[in-house]
Design a protein around this motif. Structure first.
Motif, PDB file in Angstrom:
ATOM      1  N   ARG A   1     -32.794   6.965  79.990  1.00 29.38           N
ATOM      2  CA  ARG A   1     -31.381   6.681  79.732  1.00 29.38           C
ATOM      3  C   ARG A   1     -31.269   7.013  78.003  1.00 29.38           C
TER       4      ARG A   1
ATOM      5  N   ASP B   1     -29.474  10.691  76.438  1.00 28.97           N
ATOM      6  CA  ASP B   1     -28.937  10.916  75.524  1.00 28.97           C
ATOM      7  C   ASP B   1     -29.121  11.196  73.609  1.00 28.97           C
ATOM      8  N   ARG B   2     -29.805  10.919  73.427  1.00 30.50           N
ATOM      9  CA  ARG B   2     -30.541  11.054  72.185  1.00 30.50           C
ATOM     10  C   ARG B   2     -31.317  12.707  72.149  1.00 30.50           C
TER      11      ARG B   2
ATOM     12  N   GLN C   1     -29.797  15.126  74.460  1.00 35.87           N
ATOM     13  CA  GLN C   1     -28.413  15.326  75.061  1.00 35.87           C
ATOM     14  C   GLN C   1     -28.652  15.840  76.113  1.00 35.87           C
TER      15      GLN C   1
END
Length: 511
Positions: free
Chosen positions: A385, A389-390, A392
């Protein structure tokens, strides 16, 4: 038929307000498209824009939820793959669908000849038919060649021959040049122009905007399942196309920033491999530097990467990490020395399509998420996760199979796997091949961010704009050797290509 007559006649293909949903998710919501006789019409958009779904509607693989399709002015009411073929619609995909162990003539014959359990094959007629179709496709290949011995462009010619033999008047080409060299692209364009002169309408799908400007008459942009607009190719700029595709301005597709160079992170001295045809390669890359490696297909770029990652061993030469010699007998040795490698073929070697993002992300660092031989799924999920997120990564869930993601997002997952290992040297082989312009910009930004963190990056690319836009220095390869290493301010497309063809730097500057 004259150009004027072609424009006044009913379009070869006209799709209006096509909609298609899957489990409530709109893949297409208001897609329209028109193809004229003898026209090359480009269809572009980011991965996930709806291009593949629209093509499946055209070929009868999917039925639309609403909208209309007309072929040569006649409505298509109940489409299917067989009906689409009868209407003269054929598709050629990036990976040709040929039987590798059969001959060219057999592949063509099986696709065109009537089927039947007791049908007798007229071998003389089959070979003659294949020869005629190959000639019409601009090829002089012998019809008795086995398909597995053919290059990718030769296989595409066989697919084109099959389409011509089937009487195709609407030909869909999906990323036809993704794995071709510049010379092979030129040969393909000659065949396309001949088909165009014969009145065939061609739908041309590609992420390569420079290429589209060379071959297409018009371009239609899809975004989020909708047709954003159709423009004459000579009346739209690259910048406008990008804005239409991504719905926003991209400050730069190549967002290179100056970084502070550190010590030499990786050095190669006189590396040789007779098996891989690598000859006396010497180069270095510093912390904070992006070293581009350019050259024609077959020049030895990927082979050097394989030697640096322990996938193969050199016959002679030396590899130094932080100034000290290292012996890379296997990828595990390279990983231990802080070297990561994201290969060219992400679908075969970069990600495992059938595994979820969690497994793909932690595959290179399983001990870090394992306890007593068992994977800590909570830790694995949390780590995945973080990198989703990092980077994208666009995905419905971290448990989604990698094969369900777009090409750009698969590439981000392949990179994430190695970032988890915290490498100091990252080798990226064709990092944005087949990736849409929005994802391309994001991957380039990530590369710059990694360089600013002090990582050393080696980028292998066949796209000269990418090499020029992202590299601090450029090593140009020719026939397994380094022809020259250029500084950023002295590199041009002309002298890189000249060096790649075997000319000296002084000759390229004179030209």
């Amino acid at each position: 038929m004259s150009d004027t007559a072609a424009q006044t006649a009913p379009p070869l293909l006209q799709a209006t307000a096509i909609a298609k949903s899957f489990a409530g998710v709109h893949a297409l919501r208001n897609a329209s498209f028109e193809l004229r006789r003898g026209e090359v019409h480009a269809l572009v958009g980011e991965n996930g824009a709806g291009k593949s779904t629209l093509i499946k509607v055209f070929t009868g693989a999917l039925l639309p939820d609403s909208g209309t399709i007309h072929v040569a002015g006649e409505p298509v009411l109940h489409n299917s793959p067989r009906h689409a073929r009868a209407l003269g619609i054929a598709a050629i995909y990036q990976q040709p669908s040929l039987f590798p162990h059969l001959t060219i003539a057999e592949n063509i014959g099986l696709s065109l000849e009537p089927s039947g359990l007791w049908r007798k094959v007229n071998w003389q007629q089959r070979v003659k038919c294949a020869t005629d179709l190959l000639t019409r496709s601009g090829s002089s290949m012998e019809p008795d060649r086995i398909v597995e011995t053919l290059s990718m462009p030769e296989q595409q010619v066989v697919e084109i021959a099959k389409a011509i033999g089937a009487g195709a008047r609407i030909l869909i080409m999906d990323e036809p040049t993704a794995s071709l060299s510049d010379r092979e692209v030129e040969r393909l364009f000659i065949v396309i122009r001949q088909l165009q002169q014969d009145g065939v309408g061609i739908i041309y799908i590609s992420h390569r905007l420079d290429e589209i400007s060379q071959i297409a008459h018009r371009v239609t942009v899809l975004r989020d399942g909708q047709t954003i607009g159709t423009r004459p190719i000579d009346g739209v700029s690259r910048e406008e196309l990008i804005r239409m595709m991504v719905g926003r301005d991209i400050a730069a597709v190549f967002p290179k920033r100056s970084t502070t160079m550190g010590e030499v992170a990786l050095e190669v001295r006189n590396l040789k491999s007779e098996q891989l045809r690598v000859r006396d390669v010497s180069l270095s890359v510093r912390r904070g530097e992006i070293l581009g490696i350019a050259g024609l297909v077959g020049s030895g770029r990927t082979e050097v990467a394989q030697l640096l990652f322990g996938l193969a061993q050199p016959d002679s030469g030396e590899i130094l990490r932080n100034g000290s010699p290292v012996h890379l007998q296997a990828p595990a040795d390279a990983i231990r020395h802080g070297i990561a490698y994201v290969p060219e073929d992400r679908r075969q070697h970069g990600v495992i399509l059938s595994l979820p993002l969690t497994a793909n992300t932690t595959l290179a660092t399983l001990p870090s998420v394992s306890r007593n031989g068992l994977i800590d799924t909570d830790q694995e999920s949390a780590l995945t996760r973080t990198y989703v997120d990092r980077l994208q990564v666009k995905t419905a869930s971290i448990h989604t199979e990698a094969g369900m993601l777009s090409g750009g997002n698969q590439q981000k997952v392949a990179i994430a796997r190695w970032l988890v290992a915290d490498p100091q040297v990252i080798i990226l082989d064709e990092p944005t091949q087949g990736v849409d312009v929005g994802s391309k910009s994001e991957i380039h930004k990530l590369m710059v961010d990694l360089a600013e963190q002090g990582r050393a990056i080696i980028m292998i690319s066949s796209e000269l704009p990418e090499i020029l836009g992202m590299s601090d220095r450029i090593a140009v390869m020719h026939e397994g050797a380094i022809a020259a290493i250029l500084k950023r301010d002295e590199a041009t497309q002309q002298n890189i290509l000249s060096l790649a063809l075997g000319h000296s730097l002084s000759e390229s500057i004179k030209e």
